[in-house]
Design an enzyme around this catalytic site. Structure first.
Site, PDB file in Angstrom:
ATOM      1  N   HIS A  54       0.839  -1.205   0.000  1.00 36.71           N
ATOM      2  CA  HIS A  54       0.000   0.000   0.000  1.00 36.71           C
ATOM      3  C   HIS A  54       0.865   1.244   0.000  1.00 36.71           C
ATOM      4  O   HIS A  54       1.569   1.526   0.965  1.00 36.71           O
ATOM      5  CB  HIS A  54      -0.927   0.009   1.218  1.00 36.71           C
ATOM      6  CG  HIS A  54      -1.985   1.071   1.155  1.00 36.71           C
ATOM      7  ND1 HIS A  54      -2.998   1.063   0.230  1.00 36.71           N
ATOM      8  CD2 HIS A  54      -2.177   2.197   1.902  1.00 36.71           C
ATOM      9  CE1 HIS A  54      -3.789   2.107   0.418  1.00 36.71           C
ATOM     10  NE2 HIS A  54      -3.305   2.824   1.422  1.00 36.71           N
ATOM     11  N   GLN A  59       2.827  11.295  -1.864  1.00 37.47           N
ATOM     12  CA  GLN A  59       2.878  11.829  -0.502  1.00 37.47           C
ATOM     13  C   GLN A  59       4.295  11.816   0.085  1.00 37.47           C
ATOM     14  O   GLN A  59       4.553  12.475   1.096  1.00 37.47           O
ATOM     15  CB  GLN A  59       1.906  11.069   0.400  1.00 37.47           C
ATOM     16  CG  GLN A  59       0.446  11.329   0.044  1.00 37.47           C
ATOM     17  CD  GLN A  59      -0.531  10.581   0.926  1.00 37.47           C
ATOM     18  OE1 GLN A  59      -0.178  10.086   1.997  1.00 37.47           O
ATOM     19  NE2 GLN A  59      -1.778  10.475   0.484  1.00 37.47           N
ATOM     20  N   ARG A  81      -5.174  15.849   6.162  1.00 38.47           N
ATOM     21  CA  ARG A  81      -5.716  15.641   4.826  1.00 38.47           C
ATOM     22  C   ARG A  81      -5.897  16.972   4.088  1.00 38.47           C
ATOM     23  O   ARG A  81      -5.666  17.046   2.876  1.00 38.47           O
ATOM     24  CB  ARG A  81      -7.051  14.889   4.920  1.00 38.47           C
ATOM     25  CG  ARG A  81      -7.552  14.388   3.572  1.00 38.47           C
ATOM     26  CD  ARG A  81      -8.815  13.578   3.703  1.00 38.47           C
ATOM     27  NE  ARG A  81      -9.968  14.391   4.029  1.00 38.47           N
ATOM     28  CZ  ARG A  81     -11.233  14.040   3.789  1.00 38.47           C
ATOM     29  NH1 ARG A  81     -11.493  12.873   3.246  1.00 38.47           N
ATOM     30  NH2 ARG A  81     -12.225  14.828   4.116  1.00 38.47           N
ATOM     31  N   HIS A 207     -12.038   3.339  -3.364  1.00 35.81           N
ATOM     32  CA  HIS A 207     -11.271   3.990  -2.302  1.00 35.81           C
ATOM     33  C   HIS A 207     -11.721   3.607  -0.898  1.00 35.81           C
ATOM     34  O   HIS A 207     -10.923   3.195  -0.062  1.00 35.81           O
ATOM     35  CB  HIS A 207     -11.353   5.512  -2.463  1.00 35.81           C
ATOM     36  CG  HIS A 207     -10.563   6.270  -1.441  1.00 35.81           C
ATOM     37  ND1 HIS A 207     -11.085   6.615  -0.208  1.00 35.81           N
ATOM     38  CD2 HIS A 207      -9.291   6.748  -1.461  1.00 35.81           C
ATOM     39  CE1 HIS A 207     -10.168   7.274   0.488  1.00 35.81           C
ATOM     40  NE2 HIS A 207      -9.072   7.367  -0.248  1.00 35.81           N
ATOM     41  N   HIS A 232      -9.562   0.949   1.347  1.00 38.87           N
ATOM     42  CA  HIS A 232      -9.412   1.461   2.712  1.00 38.87           C
ATOM     43  C   HIS A 232     -10.651   1.095   3.528  1.00 38.87           C
ATOM     44  O   HIS A 232     -11.774   1.205   3.037  1.00 38.87           O
ATOM     45  CB  HIS A 232      -9.339   2.995   2.711  1.00 38.87           C
ATOM     46  CG  HIS A 232      -8.099   3.566   2.123  1.00 38.87           C
ATOM     47  ND1 HIS A 232      -8.118   4.627   1.250  1.00 38.87           N
ATOM     48  CD2 HIS A 232      -6.792   3.264   2.299  1.00 38.87           C
ATOM     49  CE1 HIS A 232      -6.890   4.964   0.921  1.00 38.87           C
ATOM     50  NE2 HIS A 232      -6.055   4.139   1.531  1.00 38.87           N
ATOM     51  N   HIS A 269      -5.711  -0.927   6.577  1.00 35.12           N
ATOM     52  CA  HIS A 269      -5.730  -0.347   7.924  1.00 35.12           C
ATOM     53  C   HIS A 269      -6.473  -1.230   8.924  1.00 35.12           C
ATOM     54  O   HIS A 269      -5.863  -1.833   9.788  1.00 35.12           O
ATOM     55  CB  HIS A 269      -6.276   1.080   7.930  1.00 35.12           C
ATOM     56  CG  HIS A 269      -5.480   2.021   7.091  1.00 35.12           C
ATOM     57  ND1 HIS A 269      -4.120   2.171   7.230  1.00 35.12           N
ATOM     58  CD2 HIS A 269      -5.848   2.865   6.080  1.00 35.12           C
ATOM     59  CE1 HIS A 269      -3.683   3.053   6.347  1.00 35.12           C
ATOM     60  NE2 HIS A 269      -4.703   3.487   5.640  1.00 35.12           N
ATOM     61  N   ASP A 320       2.158   3.359   2.814  1.00 35.82           N
ATOM     62  CA  ASP A 320       1.067   4.324   2.768  1.00 35.82           C
ATOM     63  C   ASP A 320       1.538   5.740   2.439  1.00 35.82           C
ATOM     64  O   ASP A 320       1.856   6.040   1.301  1.00 35.82           O
ATOM     65  CB  ASP A 320       0.295   4.276   4.093  1.00 35.82           C
ATOM     66  CG  ASP A 320      -1.063   4.967   4.011  1.00 35.82           C
ATOM     67  OD1 ASP A 320      -1.365   5.576   2.967  1.00 35.82           O
ATOM     68  OD2 ASP A 320      -1.825   4.909   4.982  1.00 35.82           O
TER      69      ASP A 320
END
Length: 454
Positions: A54, A59, A81, A207, A232, A269, A320
């Site tokens: 993942h 990011q 976020r 998503h 997710h 998660h 992530d």
């Protein structure tokens, strides 16, 4: 044909000495011989190199830049976020490719042979598609060619801001598609992946229950058509409360009641599950995609690994948000979170396997399943995804078998990794990626351009 000889190696489910692994021109393991005379490329210890299951590559450029409190005096996943959305507006396709190549290089040096890229950055800053709807999917693929990492591309369906169908906000429009446009995007991404090396693959990623309607989720599951299906779920308490209010059930409870969740699913998660949900998920054969560093960074919560593994649940590891790329740090953070919660030691060890062995082996096998990549175990016919440790490292010297793995996971870092092969591509040598200078140079230029937006 290339030959790799290791003083010791984890072969299948056992340790062996003086192991010669022959790798064919197709990147697959052709044969394994134990008690073999030294030949070819010689390494200390050889392990199966896991899949990073993942990642949001872009990011990586935000790492270390979101650690201040906001005006409210309290930060959370939701305030983080908003910062991420603001950063997104500045990214060009060329920058996306440079960042992806850099983070993939770091993954390879950290011991991951492949990555499942949960790719939701699809469009221009105003939400309009590029002339080639797969422009940014192609950029991820181009980065993988440069870095040599094995890629499973997971185009993400993202269509709404809440379970009740609120429209996407300004920071989200680069992600957005309805089902029809997503189907076109997925088809184009499939064409691009087909032009990559033979070990590349593609899946589908609705998503989350928050960002995809119930009818669209059914369509996305159908579009997967046997390929990897990642999603997710149950990351934050606010997410659980929203789904419970809208659907009358908690996220994992609702998903298991409404879909045939099985071995091709990877649920990311799962930090907010009840004991009943934990047992139920373990029984499906799905993979729990755990990202302990990001889950710690964002204050998500602690996955109940003890209860999950007691039910023989499968798991894998991802990076992530890519705030820190380190396979061993992810593994030990997972174990240490269990120790802190339950105030014990060796929480994820079993009667037959040490903590490090169970963590490493579980991550290797679970990651391969999540990506539907024929790897995770050193065996003939599998991709030659191989990680070599320098057994002359101070904390590894004289150690063997499970004790070697324990020392790597709990006392080690990336410097112990001497070599790495991804589908036979020898991309890390002497602890450095073979194209490190060029990849780092382009990343530096990108970050210099982006600095005013970070």
């Amino acid at each position: 044909m290339q030959t790799i000889w290791a003083a010791q190696a984890l072969i299948g489910d056992h340790w062996a000495d003086a192991v010669a692994v022959e790798v064919g021109a197709d990147g697959r393991i052709a044969s394994i011989v134990e008690n073999a005379a030294p030949t070819g490329t010689r390494v200390g210890a050889l392990l199966p190199a896991p899949v990073n299951l993942h990642s949001h590559a872009f990011q990586r450029a935000m790492a270390g830049l979101t650690e201040r409190r906001g005006p409210s005096g309290r930060d959370s996943f939701w305030t983080w976020r908003q910062l991420m959305y603001r950063f997104l507006d500045a990214l060009t396709p060329e920058q996306v490719e440079a960042i992806a190549a850099f983070v993939q290089m770091e993954m390879l040096e950290a011991g991951y042979a492949a990555v499942a890229e949960f790719h939701y950055l699809h469009h221009q800053a105003d939400g309009m598609p590029y002339d080639d709807i797969g422009e940014l999917s192609g950029r991820i693929g181009a980065a993988a060619v440069e870095s040599g990492i094995g890629l499973t591309l997971l185009p993400v369906l993202y269509e709404q801001a809440t379970c009740l169908g609120a429209p996407l906000g300004p920071g989200q429009v680069r992600f957005g598609n309805d089902v029809d446009r997503f189907e076109r995007l997925l088809a184009r991404a499939g064409q691009l992946v087909a032009a990559l090396p033979a070990d590349a693959g593609i899946g589908v990623a609705p998503h989350s229950l928050r960002a995809v309607s119930q009818p669209s989720l059914r369509n996305a599951v159908g579009l997967a058509n046997g390929r990897p299906l990642h999603m997710h779920i149950a990351e934050q308490t606010a997410e659980v409360d929203e789904v419970l209010s809208a659907y009358g059930r908690r996220p994992v409870e609702w998903l298991l009641a409404n879909h045939e969740v099985g071995e091709r699913w990877c649920l990311i998660h799962c930090t907010q599950m009840t004991p009943e949900e934990t047992r139920a998920l373990a029984s499906t054969g799905a993979v729990a995609g755990l990202c302990p560093s990001t889950e710690s960074s964002l204050g998500d919560g602690i996955f109940d690994g003890v209860a999950y593994l007691e039910q023989e649940g499968r798991f894998g590891i991802g990076s992530d948000s890519n705030i820190r790329i380190s396979l061993v740090e992810e593994l030990r953070t997972l174990e240490y979170s269990q120790r802190l919660r339950d105030r014990g030691r060796a929480m994820l060890a079993s009667a037959t396997a040490s903590t490090g062995r169970r963590l490493f082996e579980g991550a290797a096998r679970g990651g391969a399943r999540a990506a539907q990549r024929q790897s995770g175990v050193i065996a003939p016919g599998n991709w030659a995804d191989l990680l070599a440790l320098d057994i002359a490292a101070v904390d590894l010297e004289g150690r063997r078998g499970d004790t070697l793995l324990d020392s790597f996971v709990f006392a080690g870092d990336d410097r112990m990794i001497s070599d790495l092969w991804s589908a036979g591509r020898h991309v890390v040598r002497g602890s450095r990626h073979i194209h490190r200078e060029a990849i780092v140079s382009r990343y530096r230029r990108t970050m210099s351009t982006l600095k005013d937006h970070l």
